[in-house]
Design an enzyme around this catalytic site. Structure first.
Site, PDB file in Angstrom:
ATOM      1  CD  GLU A  68       9.966 -24.645 -44.269  1.00 25.08           C
ATOM      2  OE1 GLU A  68      10.335 -25.087 -42.907  1.00 25.08           O
ATOM      3  OE2 GLU A  68       9.644 -24.852 -45.132  1.00 25.08           O
ATOM      4  CE  LYS A 124      12.855 -28.916 -34.641  1.00 30.40           C
ATOM      5  NZ  LYS A 124      13.003 -28.755 -33.709  1.00 30.40           N
TER       6      LYS A 124
HETATM    7  S1  IVH Z   1       8.033 -29.020 -40.420  1.00 29.80           S
HETATM    8  C1  IVH Z   1       7.124 -33.404 -40.177  1.00 29.80           C
HETATM    9  N1  IVH Z   1       9.116 -27.018 -40.483  1.00 29.80           N
HETATM   10  O1  IVH Z   1       9.488 -28.085 -34.718  1.00 29.80           O
HETATM   11  C2  IVH Z   1       7.019 -32.145 -40.022  1.00 29.80           C
HETATM   12  N2  IVH Z   1       8.736 -27.732 -38.369  1.00 29.80           N
HETATM   13  O2  IVH Z   1       8.786 -31.939 -34.444  1.00 29.80           O
HETATM   14  C3  IVH Z   1       6.811 -31.315 -38.816  1.00 29.80           C
HETATM   15  N3  IVH Z   1       9.552 -26.078 -36.190  1.00 29.80           N
HETATM   16  O3  IVH Z   1       7.728 -28.690 -32.760  1.00 29.80           O
HETATM   17  C4  IVH Z   1       7.125 -29.979 -38.739  1.00 29.80           C
HETATM   18  N4  IVH Z   1      10.429 -24.522 -37.347  1.00 29.80           N
HETATM   19  O4  IVH Z   1       6.906 -26.397 -34.892  1.00 29.80           O
HETATM   20  C5  IVH Z   1       8.763 -27.760 -39.359  1.00 29.80           C
HETATM   21  N5  IVH Z   1      10.485 -24.747 -40.497  1.00 29.80           N
HETATM   22  C6  IVH Z   1       9.838 -25.471 -39.541  1.00 29.80           C
HETATM   23  C7  IVH Z   1       9.338 -25.687 -38.156  1.00 29.80           C
HETATM   24  C8  IVH Z   1       9.033 -26.178 -37.110  1.00 29.80           C
HETATM   25  C9  IVH Z   1      10.328 -24.691 -36.086  1.00 29.80           C
HETATM   26  C10 IVH Z   1       8.498 -27.163 -35.143  1.00 29.80           C
HETATM   27  C11 IVH Z   1       7.504 -27.568 -34.736  1.00 29.80           C
HETATM   28  C12 IVH Z   1       7.397 -29.214 -33.362  1.00 29.80           C
HETATM   29  C13 IVH Z   1       9.138 -29.402 -34.158  1.00 29.80           C
HETATM   30  C14 IVH Z   1       8.878 -30.865 -35.047  1.00 29.80           C
END
Ligand code: IVH
Length: 739
Positions: A173, A175
């Site tokens: 995905e 980020k």
């Molecule tokens: S998964 C353990 N997926 O990146 C996994 N995070 O430290 C938990 N973020 O601020 C997060 N896009 O909100 C995940 N596609 C995505 C994301 C994402 C942005 C952000 C998340 C957090 C940081 C991860």
């Protein structure tokens, strides 16, 4: 938030679709017409036949549901449906006006029955009063952070060793650079939204987050867990961010440094009404705590995302499931190549083991799971030194300070200039020559100076003074009250403005004169081959001189002349846009062209009449009106209109040639016409050369009498003025003079 932006893609013609139920099935109704067949919709609430309407369409007809309680429930369902189509699917099927009408109907019902208001009602998105502060909220399952790997191979090695598996599927995905949030749903109803905070405890931003259009207040469909925590990212698209900042600049307010700060700052507004005005979006990307409802929950991440979509929770359309390290690398390359085209800002990508049982086996280290990893992209920001601060003069005379920078790579591109927007911004950021600054570049937005690193300011650096004269022509500058922009007031006599005017006129989206770029425009102007845009169409008389210009030659000269000739075919809408009237972009130009049909009608229209064109507000109308009253502009437009064989004035020439019966005639209107509004009628008549007057005299040629004419009818009879009914008027307009 009743009013929504109008979307030209899927919003059907309001004139045709007054009824908000639109048949969405192209197989049944090839053009998106209102489904007229009651037999197709036997159930007034939802079309029950998935074969006919795979997406349910809801019935908006109040006559079908006179019972207010039932109507209220139904309206909520209808509005939620259309909200979902608009904000999540990006495929609205009703006009904004129709949506607003339904919304008002619901508001009225709730005013009569306040006891029926529930938090999941669409009217309750912006209900909350300003909060005093943000309450602390404990997450039921902690919101973890992610380890960052320089290269995905490292992550894959750890995962495959940990699992003792070789074939591993990953959810890949983008980020998204936004604000992490956790949404809590109980039996499908939104209860609470919290920020990530330190991962265990965040802040309650429920009232603020409810205003995000794509965030469902109630989950769609059925089979929801008793309690569900959804993890996602609140963000601002790059376009919305640029628009928000441009508007803030125009108002002289503070701008946000990047979309992430804009999203965070908007969500952390104590007053939810402020958040409601910010263009925020949400993508959901994970599950927290799930308290069952007897269902078998998905075993894989991607299946959860499918569930989410079914429940109306928005997910990122660019997410994929990929196999193994090769799949991850391929996705990385794919996303990196698309980075500049993505609608949102990303700072990298996230890879997560898709199988949830495997995630369990892998477990955690510290506060990060072993089953996820982030790979960062090169930063969109960089530090560099300001070598000079130049002032550019734009097409409308706006003076824009531009920082000349020591070349620096930002996100894969070398940046040497960055805009400082205007002098107020420059003063606010206090950028000085010699300063080390943070510059930022995102998508195809012009690089900008974000901030000064004060610790590195050289002692001798002094602030840049506000300009007192135009740096190009030395003319006077002005800063109209309420505006943040300093402008050179010299107009066409300022070479910088003139150059930009010609450049804009020739640009691709305007007259699209191929090959007439900045350098050549400058050459034509400095060599005196042209003094304005109308001269371009006389350039063929100067072919020899043109060919003898520096780096020109016969062939290039002929190519340019051919391109200019070809531009005679541009229509009225492009022509209007090409004139470069302030506030008149392509959409406004197209709307004016559509509404008025001819340039004369636009030139003759009052400010109020100009506002009769769709989406033309008082500011744009004022600019257009003033533009056509300024003597220099009038002379220029007259010369352009006198050019032979141009599409933009062809209609006019044809009418003149045929000597239309209305040409030069004074006409008075009374009563209502069924075919046209008063403004439209006036514009049409003026387009044919008539003068439309408000009062009768002996010189009046025709009185046009619609339905329910006023006292003018008797007056006209007295004066012996010829009276035409609507049918006779239509015939006359089509070129059949009354017998
Ligand atoms: S998964 C353990 N997926 O990146 C996994 N995070 O430290 C938990 N973020 O601020 C997060 N896009 O909100 C995940 N596609 C995505 C994301 C994402 C942005 C952000 C998340 C957090 C940081 C991860």
């Amino acid at each position: 938030m009743t009013s929504r932006r109008s979307d030209p893609i899927a919003t059907p013609d309001p004139a045709v679709h007054l009824d908000p139920v639109v048949c969405p099935d192209p197989a049944v109704h090839p053009d998106p017409v209102v489904c007229p067949d009651p037999a197709v919709h036997p159930d007034p609430v939802v079309c029950p036949d998935p074969a006919v309407h795979p997406d349910p369409v809801v019935c908006p007809d109040p006559a079908v549901h006179p019972d207010p309680a039932a109507r209220l429930t139904e309206l909520r369902a209808i509005l939620a449906e259309h909200n979902h189509r608009y904000h999540v699917l990006d495929r609205p099927i009703i006009t904004d006006e129709a949506y607003d009408a339904l919304f008002r109907e619901l508001e009225a019902l709730e005013r009569d029955h306040p006891e029926w208001i529930t938090p999941d009602s669409p009217t309750q998105r912006v209900g909350g009063a300003p909060v005093e502060g943000f309450a602390k909220v404990a997450h039921r399952v902690p919101m973890l952070s992610i380890v960052t790997d320089a290269e995905v191979g490292e992550f894959h090695r750890r995962v495959s060793e940990g699992l003792n598996e070789t074939v591993i599927d990953y959810a890949a995905e983008p980020k998204i650079d936004g604000v992490a949030v956790s949404l809590l749903y109980r039996d499908g109803v939104l209860m609470r939204v919290a920020t990530r905070g330190d991962g265990r405890e965040g802040e309650d931003v429920t009232a603020q987050a409810r205003t995000i259009g794509s965030l469902p207040l109630r989950l769609r469909g059925s089979g929801h867990p008793r309690s569900l925590e959804v993890r996602g990212e609140v963000f601002m698209t790059l376009e919305a961010f640029a628009g928000f900042n441009a508007a803030a600049l125009e108002r002289g307010e503070k701008v946000f440094a990047n979309p992430r700060n804009a999203a965070a700052g908007s969500l952390r507004q104590l007053d939810p009404r402020v958040t409601a005005k910010r263009p925020l979006k949400l993508y959901c990307h994970g599950v927290g705590e799930v308290v069952d409802g007897g269902e078998d929950w998905p075993a894989c991440h991607d299946q959860w995302m499918d569930r989410f979509r079914g429940w109306g929770l928005p997910t990122c359309p660019d997410a994929r499931v990929v196999r193994g390290v090769e799949g991850c690398r391929e996705y990385y390359r794919y996303l990196e190549s698309r980075r500049d085209q993505l609608a949102y800002e990303i700072d990298g990508m996230v890879f997560k083991v898709n199988d949830l049982a495997w995630r369990e086996r892998l477990g955690f280290v510290a506060r990060a799971p072993r089953w996820a990893s982030a790979c960062k992209f090169p930063s969109r920001e960089a530090l560099t030194v300001v070598e000079a601060i130049d002032v550019q003069v734009g097409r409308t005379g706006a003076l824009t300070p531009v920082a000349r920078l020591e070349p620096v790579g930002v996100g894969g591109v070398t940046v040497t200039n960055a805009t400082l927007h205007n002098f107020e911004e420059l003063a606010r950021k206090d950028v000085r020559v010699g300063d080390t600054v943070r510059v930022r570049r995102a998508g195809d937005v012009i690089p900008e100076v974000v901030e000064v690193v004060l610790e590195r300011r050289p002692e001798e650096a002094v602030p840049v003074p506000w300009p007192s004269r135009c740096p190009v022509c030395g003319g006077e500058v002005a800063r109209p009250a309420g505006e943040v922009v300093v402008r050179c007031v010299e107009g066409f006599s300022c070479p910088a403005q003139l150059k930009e005017v010609v450049r804009h006129f020739a640009s691709r989206r305007a007259m699209n004169i191929d090959g007439l770029g900045e350098k050549l425009v400058e050459l034509l102007l400095t060599q005196g081959l042209i003094v304005d845009v109308a001269d371009l169409y006389r350039l063929h008389t100067l072919r020899e001189r043109l060919a003898s210009l520096d780096r020109m030659g016969e062939k290039s000269a002929d190519n340019l002349l051919a391109a200019i000739e070809a531009s005679r075919e541009r229509d009225l809408s492009r022509f209007l846009f090409a004139l470069g009237v302030r506030e008149v972009g392509e959409a406004t130009a197209a709307s004016l062209a559509r509404h008025f049909g001819g340039i004369e009608a636009i030139m003759a229209a009052s400010e109020a009449e100009l506002q009769g064109a769709a989406d033309v507000g008082p500011v744009a109308a004022g600019r257009v009106w003033h533009f056509f009253r300024e003597s220099g502009n009038k002379a220029l437009v007259a010369r352009l209109l006198a050019e032979p064989n141009t599409a933009w004035s062809r209609a006019r020439v044809a009418e003149r040639a045929s000597g239309h019966a209305l040409s030069g005639a004074t006409v008075v209107l009374t009563g209502t016409l069924s075919a046209w509004s008063r403004q439209e009628a006036k514009a049409r008549l003026e387009g044919l050369g008539a003068k439309v007057s408000g009062s009768l005299s002996k010189r009046t040629r025709y009185l046009i009498a619609g339905e329910a004419p006023g006292s003018k009818l008797a007056q006209a009879r007295e004066l012996g003025v010829e009276i035409l009914d609507e049918a006779a008027l239509l015939a006359l307009v089509q070129g059949h003079p009354p017998a």
